[in-house]
Design an enzyme around this catalytic site. Structure first.
Site, PDB file in Angstrom:
ATOM      1  CG  ASP A 155      -0.886  -5.714   0.191  1.00 51.17           C
ATOM      2  OD1 ASP A 155      -2.246  -5.651  -0.189  1.00 51.17           O
ATOM      3  OD2 ASP A 155      -0.381  -4.632   0.515  1.00 51.17           O
ATOM      4  CE  LYS A 211      -6.664   0.954  11.359  1.00 47.24           C
ATOM      5  NZ  LYS A 211      -5.421   0.498  10.619  1.00 47.24           N
ATOM      6  CB  ALA A 225      -0.921   1.664  11.164  1.00 45.26           C
ATOM      7  N   GLY A 251       0.764  -1.202  -0.046  1.00 37.61           N
ATOM      8  CA  GLY A 251      -0.008  -0.041  -0.020  1.00 37.61           C
ATOM      9  C   GLY A 251       0.684   1.339   0.059  1.00 37.61           C
ATOM     10  CG  PHE A 252       0.212   6.110   0.911  1.00 43.25           C
ATOM     11  CD1 PHE A 252       1.060   6.835  -0.110  1.00 43.25           C
ATOM     12  CD2 PHE A 252      -0.492   6.929   1.745  1.00 43.25           C
ATOM     13  CE1 PHE A 252       1.535   8.053   0.189  1.00 43.25           C
ATOM     14  CE2 PHE A 252      -0.076   8.095   2.198  1.00 43.25           C
ATOM     15  CZ  PHE A 252       1.169   8.646   1.372  1.00 43.25           C
ATOM     16  CE1 TYR A 303      -9.615   2.859   9.291  1.00 43.46           C
ATOM     17  CE2 TYR A 303      -9.878   5.337   9.561  1.00 43.46           C
ATOM     18  CZ  TYR A 303      -8.937   4.077   9.146  1.00 43.46           C
ATOM     19  OH  TYR A 303      -7.784   4.338   8.783  1.00 43.46           O
ATOM     20  CB  THR A 315     -10.180  -6.232   6.650  1.00 38.35           C
ATOM     21  OG1 THR A 315     -10.802  -6.647   5.837  1.00 38.35           O
ATOM     22  CG2 THR A 315      -8.453  -5.810   6.514  1.00 38.35           C
ATOM     23  N   GLY A 343      -3.581  -2.068  -2.564  1.00 42.13           N
ATOM     24  CA  GLY A 343      -2.138  -1.762  -2.723  1.00 42.13           C
ATOM     25  C   GLY A 343      -2.023  -2.095  -3.998  1.00 42.13           C
TER      26      GLY A 343
HETATM   27  P1  NAD Z   1      -3.367   1.641   1.811  1.00 43.36           P
HETATM   28  O1  NAD Z   1      -4.796   1.195   1.175  1.00 43.36           O
HETATM   29  O2  NAD Z   1      -2.600   2.216   0.492  1.00 43.36           O
HETATM   30  O3  NAD Z   1      -2.657   0.393   2.378  1.00 43.36           O
HETATM   31  C1  NAD Z   1      -3.417  -0.627   3.058  1.00 43.36           C
HETATM   32  C2  NAD Z   1      -2.704  -2.189   2.538  1.00 43.36           C
HETATM   33  O4  NAD Z   1      -3.503  -3.080   3.234  1.00 43.36           O
HETATM   34  C3  NAD Z   1      -3.057  -2.332   0.833  1.00 43.36           C
HETATM   35  O5  NAD Z   1      -2.142  -2.568   0.369  1.00 43.36           O
HETATM   36  C4  NAD Z   1      -4.002  -3.384   1.046  1.00 43.36           C
HETATM   37  O6  NAD Z   1      -4.229  -4.128  -0.175  1.00 43.36           O
HETATM   38  C5  NAD Z   1      -3.693  -4.203   2.188  1.00 43.36           C
HETATM   39  N1  NAD Z   1      -4.749  -4.803   2.931  1.00 43.36           N
HETATM   40  C6  NAD Z   1      -5.900  -4.532   3.159  1.00 43.36           C
HETATM   41  N2  NAD Z   1      -6.756  -5.478   3.662  1.00 43.36           N
HETATM   42  C7  NAD Z   1      -6.001  -6.528   3.758  1.00 43.36           C
HETATM   43  C8  NAD Z   1      -6.019  -8.002   4.209  1.00 43.36           C
HETATM   44  N3  NAD Z   1      -7.169  -8.441   4.624  1.00 43.36           N
HETATM   45  N4  NAD Z   1      -5.002  -8.606   4.313  1.00 43.36           N
HETATM   46  C9  NAD Z   1      -3.756  -8.307   3.867  1.00 43.36           C
HETATM   47  N5  NAD Z   1      -3.571  -7.026   3.012  1.00 43.36           N
HETATM   48  C10 NAD Z   1      -4.654  -6.149   3.099  1.00 43.36           C
HETATM   49  O7  NAD Z   1      -3.631   2.782   2.798  1.00 43.36           O
HETATM   50  P2  NAD Z   1      -2.031   3.089   3.664  1.00 43.36           P
HETATM   51  O8  NAD Z   1      -2.925   4.844   3.871  1.00 43.36           O
HETATM   52  O9  NAD Z   1      -0.899   3.019   3.250  1.00 43.36           O
HETATM   53  O10 NAD Z   1      -2.490   2.953   5.417  1.00 43.36           O
HETATM   54  C11 NAD Z   1      -1.815   2.228   5.893  1.00 43.36           C
HETATM   55  C12 NAD Z   1      -1.980   2.089   7.554  1.00 43.36           C
HETATM   56  O11 NAD Z   1      -2.068   3.339   7.846  1.00 43.36           O
HETATM   57  C13 NAD Z   1      -3.555   1.554   7.721  1.00 43.36           C
HETATM   58  O12 NAD Z   1      -3.676   0.586   8.747  1.00 43.36           O
HETATM   59  C14 NAD Z   1      -4.367   3.100   7.793  1.00 43.36           C
HETATM   60  O13 NAD Z   1      -5.543   2.664   8.695  1.00 43.36           O
HETATM   61  C15 NAD Z   1      -3.245   3.667   8.537  1.00 43.36           C
HETATM   62  N6  NAD Z   1      -3.523   5.205   8.521  1.00 43.36           N
HETATM   63  C16 NAD Z   1      -3.390   5.790   7.338  1.00 43.36           C
HETATM   64  C17 NAD Z   1      -3.749   7.112   7.281  1.00 43.36           C
HETATM   65  C18 NAD Z   1      -3.195   7.995   5.900  1.00 43.36           C
HETATM   66  O14 NAD Z   1      -3.730   9.192   5.772  1.00 43.36           O
HETATM   67  N7  NAD Z   1      -3.020   7.423   4.922  1.00 43.36           N
HETATM   68  C19 NAD Z   1      -4.199   7.709   8.542  1.00 43.36           C
HETATM   69  C20 NAD Z   1      -4.293   7.196   9.371  1.00 43.36           C
HETATM   70  C21 NAD Z   1      -4.173   5.827   9.595  1.00 43.36           C
END
Ligand code: NAD
Length: 329
Positions: free
Chosen positions: A37, A156, A120, A16-17, A152, A98, A42
């Site tokens: 993943d 968390k 996270a 993911g990101f 959500y 999830t 992602g």
């Molecule tokens: P993202 O969606 O890019 O990354 C999440 C990854 O988890 C993806 O690659 C997805 O394919 C994978 N995924 C989802 N369900 C899955 C499963 N059941 N099994 C295996 N893989 C799975 O989002 P992100 O922004 O990179 O977020 C990463 C973490 O950071 C998350 O836990 C999110 O809650 C937390 N977060 C992000 C932000 C933000 O601003 N981006 C803010 C607060 C918290």
């Protein structure tokens, strides 16, 4: 090199990101990475090719797979989740399963194999708490359970409570990071994240849509600053058993943000205001301000964000131009 030379990290959600940027940083300093993943949000295109990176396509809900991978690593970074208000509003049940069952599976495997876990979490934890800035021990103020948005935050919160319980009752080494809005290259525009969405609209010469009256504010941190904070916490023994806010305190209204992006992309389609009940189902509740107090993180690790909003937008716009084949205008 990291504190422990060639530590092997299991990064759930590593394609993911945020996970892919963390993977780059850990590989760069010589660590090894295993990514689990399911590629639901992602993408393999986010990942470098490296002999020190093993990618496993699968879900955190698969307990035997999670167990086998946790056994092979030294430290778990648990990022996999259903992320973002839009995704959660559209698939509330799948997101809950999830985020809650998946995390329990990860913590349970970490307990069995006695591996440190960084979780996270999110600023959504604070819900509607109007305090500014928000400290880690501030109250959670949420609306009715009938309002899907809060699921959500609640999922968390359950994850955080699980982390704390595993730490207290089993001595598991856990670290909780509450990420505030994180932005940068590779963040998808498809799941409701505001900056990638506005940048995409501007580059397509579409009107930039601002929900509500646009006076709500957010603070955006560059993903490299956020990754830097995560790495510092992973390396610091004093982080274990603790919760940390991670984010920027540079505040901007969403209307100002849209205008700035329009100007930087030289888009001329203007801004279109969209009422919340048109953007989401009725009953949507937004949060007017959300500013993190990161003094706890700073006191422990010396971390402070280095990139301002304009730098973040420069990077995001440049990356989006590359992806969409639009040459910088
Ligand atoms: P993202 O969606 O890019 O990354 C999440 C990854 O988890 C993806 O690659 C997805 O394919 C994978 N995924 C989802 N369900 C899955 C499963 N059941 N099994 C295996 N893989 C799975 O989002 P992100 O922004 O990179 O977020 C990463 C973490 O950071 C998350 O836990 C999110 O809650 C937390 N977060 C992000 C932000 C933000 O601003 N981006 C803010 C607060 C918290």
């Amino acid at each position: 090199m990291g504190e422990n030379a060639r530590t092997t990290y299991l990064v759930t959600g590593g394609a993911g990101f945020i996970g892919s940027h963390l993977t780059d940083a850990l590989l760069h300093r010589g660590d090894k990475i295993i990514i689990l993943d399911d590629l639901s949000t992602g993408s393999l295109a986010n990942l470098p090719s490296s002999g020190d990176l093993q990618f496993v396509r699968g879900t955190i809900l698969d307990a035997s797979l999670v167990d086998a991978l946790v056994r092979q690593c030294d430290v778990v970074v648990h990022l996999a989740a259903s992320v973002g208000v839009k995704l959660i509003m559209e698939h509330p049940l799948r997101s809950l399963i999830t985020n809650i069952s998946g995390s329990e599976t990860v913590f349970e495997a970490a307990r069995r194999h006695r591996k440190k876990v960084l979780l996270a979490s999110t600023s959504e934890i604070y819900g509607k708490n109007p305090d500014t800035p928000l400290r880690e021990d501030d109250d959670r103020i949420l609306g009715s359970t009938n309002v899907v948005r809060w699921s959500y935050s609640t999922s968390k919160a359950v994850d955080e409570i699980l982390a704390n319980a595993y730490h207290r009752e089993h001595g598991l080494e856990t670290i909780v990071v509450r990420l505030f809005n994180t932005v940068g290259p590779r963040q998808s525009a498809d799941y409701g994240m505001v900056i990638p969405r506005l940048v995409r609209q501007a580059l397509r010469d579409e009107p930039l849509t601002v929900y509500g009256d646009g006076t709500q504010t957010r603070c955006f941190a560059h993903v490299s600053d956020v990754v830097d904070a995560i790495v510092k916490l992973l390396d610091h023994p004093g982080a274990v058993g603790q919760t940390f806010n991670v984010g920027s305190s540079e505040e901007v209204t969403i209307l100002e943000l849209a205008k700035l992006i329009g100007e930087m992309c030289q888009g001329d389609a203007g801004v279109r205001m969209v009422p919340y009940n048109e953007a989401y189902s009725s009953g949507f509740e937004d949060i007017m301000r959300r500013v993190p107090d990161t003094s706890k993180l700073h006191a422990l690790t010396g971390w402070t964000p280095r990139r301002a909003l304009r730098d973040i937008l420069d990077d995001t716009i440049a990356a989006s131009c590359g992806e969409s084949g639009v040459a910088g205008r």
